[in-house]
Enzyme design. Structure first.
Site, short mmCIF file in Angstrom:
data_model
loop_
_atom_site.label_atom_id
_atom_site.label_comp_id
_atom_site.label_asym_id
_atom_site.label_seq_id
_atom_site.Cartn_x
_atom_site.Cartn_y
_atom_site.Cartn_z
N CYS A 133 -12.09 29.82 -35.42
CA CYS A 133 -11.52 31.03 -34.81
C CYS A 133 -11.74 31.02 -33.30
CB CYS A 133 -12.14 32.28 -35.43
SG CYS A 133 -11.51 33.83 -34.75
N CYS A 155 -12.61 34.43 -31.83
CA CYS A 155 -13.99 34.84 -32.09
C CYS A 155 -14.98 34.12 -31.17
CB CYS A 155 -14.38 34.56 -33.54
SG CYS A 155 -13.23 35.19 -34.77
N ASP A 156 -14.78 32.82 -30.98
CA ASP A 156 -15.82 31.99 -30.39
C ASP A 156 -15.47 31.35 -29.05
OD1 ASP A 156 -17.37 32.50 -32.66
OD2 ASP A 156 -16.50 30.80 -33.74
#
Length: 315
Positions: free
Chosen positions: A132, A135-136
């Protein structure tokens, strides 16, 4: 015993639904699979969930949500869902060693990111391997990263990662990309993106605590090389966890549950869906939690408004 509501799954969507239904005195039963907590349990630090200015570890966030649901009266049971009998109400949910009857069901079984299945991949999730970018990506500011994939999602995530990384290399096993022309053009026009086409990933390399490189094979020559990188993003798609439904609830062509727009209602009255199992676009913890709230409210209104339910048989 017939329950009022059963929730399948313990990611952000399922646990949020459990909190709301438990506070509404619906005594929900929550069935968790072999990996409770969903994909967030594979994430180290979560910095984009509101309310945690210093971030929070993924497993800790999920544990807190579970404790909150338990505090209000949700009951948790462990089991792998194998089938739901939707032919009659109450619904019969079958899991390993469990047969549970319920007047309503909330499906929040999520979606699993497809992995390559190569050496070093799974054990380095959270240590430099991610599925992701949204997300990261922030954790790779000023670093070199590799993104694996050739579809629209891979191109979109490659462009997104250039906001943080100093260099993004796209690795794809073919010379031709599967992405639409407009997505390919956007990626090719981005000066931060380099290309490693016609190369097959064969191993994720790690120093023990973090990723150091990706070993690939040149398909034409079988020559192996190591791409030095700080992070590897696998973007080859997601698979909704809906195989246990056996077609009894309407899904789209890729298996995601169809819901009535603006609601969490499925094609079967009394069954609701929330989280990534019905969302193939956003796939964020906060959006999953939001739909979990929606599912609980839709479910509560259904239970309170259905005169045909014989409440003398429930808890």
């Amino acid at each position: 015993m017939i329950h009022k509501a059963v929730i399948l799954g313990t990611g952000p969507a399922g646990l949020t639904a459990a909190i709301y239904l438990a506070r509404a005195n619906m005594d929900p039963i929550v069935i968790e699979g072999p990996e409770p907590g969903g994909q967030l349990t594979l994430t180290t630090e979560v910095e984009n969930f509101p309310g945690f200015p210093d971030g929070i570890m993924g497993p800790e966030l999920m544990d807190n949500m579970r404790k909150q649901a338990e505090r209000f009266g949700a009951t948790f049971k462990r089991g792998w869902i194998t089938d739901i009998d939707t032919s009659d109400r109450p619904f019969l949910i079958k899991a390993d060693g469990l047969d549970i009857k319920s007047q309503s069901v909330i499906i929040s079984t999520g979606a699993s990111a497809k992995l390559l299945g190569i050496a070093g991949e799974k054990e380095n999730i959270g240590k430099g391997v991610s599925t992701c970018a949204t997300c990261d990506g922030f954790f790779f500011r000023g670093k070199k990263v590799v993104i694996i994939g050739g579809g629209d999602s891979a191109m979109e995530e490659a462009n997104f990662l250039t906001k943080f990384a100093s260099e993004v290399q796209v690795v794809h096993r073919r010379n031709d990309l599967r992405a639409s022309k407009i997505m390919q053009d956007r990626a090719r026009d981005n000066e931060k993106i380099t290309w490693g086409l016609n190369k097959t990933p064969i191993e994720v390399l790690s120093g023990g605590k973090k990723v150091t490189g990706l070993k690939v094979k040149e398909n034409d020559s079988d020559k192996e090389e190591v791409i030095e990188t700080d992070g590897i993003f696998v973007a080859i798609g997601h698979r909704p966890n809906t195989s246990f439904l056996h077609g009894k609830v309407q899904t789209n062509e890729t298996g995601y549950i169809d819901v009535k727009p603006g609601t969490t209602k499925t094609s079967v009255q009394g069954i609701f869906a929330c989280g990534d199992v019905q969302d193939q676009h956003y796939r964020q913890a906060i959006t999953a939690a939001g739909t979990g709230c929606m599912a609980a409210m839709d479910c509560e209104r259904y239970l309170e408004g259905d005169a045909s339910i014989d409440w003398s048989q429930t808890l």
